[in-house]
Design a protein around this motif. Structure first.
Motif, PDB file in Angstrom:
ATOM      1  N   MET A   1      20.471   7.946  34.898  1.00  0.00           N
ATOM      2  CA  MET A   1      20.239   8.889  35.970  1.00  0.00           C
ATOM      3  C   MET A   1      21.371   8.794  36.989  1.00  0.00           C
ATOM      4  N   ASN A   2      22.243   9.733  36.962  1.00  0.00           N
ATOM      5  CA  ASN A   2      23.338   9.762  37.916  1.00  0.00           C
ATOM      6  C   ASN A   2      23.090  10.863  38.931  1.00  0.00           C
ATOM      7  N   GLU A   3      22.070  10.677  39.742  1.00  0.00           N
ATOM      8  CA  GLU A   3      21.737  11.641  40.778  1.00  0.00           C
ATOM      9  C   GLU A   3      22.162  11.079  42.123  1.00  0.00           C
ATOM     10  N   THR A   4      22.514  11.964  43.042  1.00  0.00           N
ATOM     11  CA  THR A   4      22.902  11.542  44.372  1.00  0.00           C
ATOM     12  C   THR A   4      21.663  11.512  45.250  1.00  0.00           C
ATOM     13  N   MET A   5      21.183  10.306  45.562  1.00  0.00           N
ATOM     14  CA  MET A   5      20.023  10.149  46.435  1.00  0.00           C
ATOM     15  C   MET A   5      20.520  10.004  47.872  1.00  0.00           C
ATOM     16  N   VAL A   6      19.879  10.723  48.792  1.00  0.00           N
ATOM     17  CA  VAL A   6      20.264  10.672  50.196  1.00  0.00           C
ATOM     18  C   VAL A   6      19.044  10.410  51.064  1.00  0.00           C
ATOM     19  N   CYS A   7      19.318   9.923  52.252  1.00  0.00           N
ATOM     20  CA  CYS A   7      18.287   9.767  53.276  1.00  0.00           C
ATOM     21  C   CYS A   7      18.828  10.464  54.519  1.00  0.00           C
ATOM     22  N   ALA A   8      18.159  11.526  54.943  1.00  0.00           N
ATOM     23  CA  ALA A   8      18.618  12.307  56.095  1.00  0.00           C
ATOM     24  C   ALA A   8      17.605  12.192  57.224  1.00  0.00           C
ATOM     25  N   VAL A   9      18.110  11.985  58.435  1.00  0.00           N
ATOM     26  CA  VAL A   9      17.273  11.883  59.624  1.00  0.00           C
ATOM     27  C   VAL A   9      17.621  13.059  60.521  1.00  0.00           C
ATOM     28  N   GLY A  10      16.610  13.866  60.845  1.00  0.00           N
ATOM     29  CA  GLY A  10      16.871  15.039  61.670  1.00  0.00           C
ATOM     30  C   GLY A  10      15.585  15.663  62.178  1.00  0.00           C
ATOM     31  N   ASN A  11      15.653  16.951  62.494  1.00  0.00           N
ATOM     32  CA  ASN A  11      14.503  17.689  63.023  1.00  0.00           C
ATOM     33  C   ASN A  11      14.164  18.865  62.123  1.00  0.00           C
ATOM     34  N   VAL A  12      12.871  19.169  62.018  1.00  0.00           N
ATOM     35  CA  VAL A  12      12.418  20.335  61.266  1.00  0.00           C
ATOM     36  C   VAL A  12      12.896  21.573  62.025  1.00  0.00           C
TER      37      VAL A  12
END
Length: 159
Positions: free
Chosen positions: A1-12
């Motif tokens: 599995m070569n997927e780019t996993m991200v964690c984003a912090v922001g506002n709806v």
């Protein structure tokens, strides 16, 4: 599995839109992510460029997102990043999407009250729900009881 996993912090940025599809529930909303940095010249915090992501949630996550999130809520989103480039009328347009695995309120910026959602596949009609476990730590009334509640130190290993 070569997927780019991200964690984003922001506002709806937009109200979550819910749809019931043949493959199951789906919801999407826009996430605004704006970095802040200390500007030494102004001697104050300054906002950087705002990036927008379309966040997709599926199945039970979609249902919970629709019931829990509103515009302006601070959130943390974890999922697979998908960047798409589309050419239309000789103009190139790039969009970034996150196929969410987990979404939650950002507790560094506020509080949230968690409510467990029901699991329709495990609920039997007319059967009582199992009791919730007692997660609270008992309150000690005396010093002896307080000592009993303390975890014991690990045993020394003999080699």
């Amino acid at each position: 599995m070569n997927e780019t996993m991200v964690c984003a912090v922001g506002n709806v940025a937009t109200q979550p839109m819910y749809r019931e599809l043949a493959s199951g529930a789906s919801a999407r909303f826009r996430l605004a992510v704006t970095p802040r940095y200390w500007d030494r010249e102004k001697n104050s915090w300054t906002d950087g460029h705002t990036n927008f992501f379309t966040v997709w949630a599926n199945r039970q996550l979609a249902t919970n997102v629709t019931a829990s999130l509103n515009v302006g809520d601070p959130v943390v989103v974890q999922g697979r990043l998908k960047v798409r480039t589309e050419v239309r009328d000789s103009q190139s347009r790039t969009s970034a999407e996150i196929d969410a695995v987990a979404i939650g309120h950002d507790l560094a910026r506020g509080t949230s009250a968690f409510r467990r959602s029901g699991r329709p596949e495990t609920v039997t009609a007319g059967a009582p729900a199992p009791p919730e476990p007692a997660w609270e730590t008992p309150v000690a009334e005396t010093a002896d009881q307080a000592a009993d509640l303390q975890p014991s130190p690990p045993a020394a290993s003999v080699t």
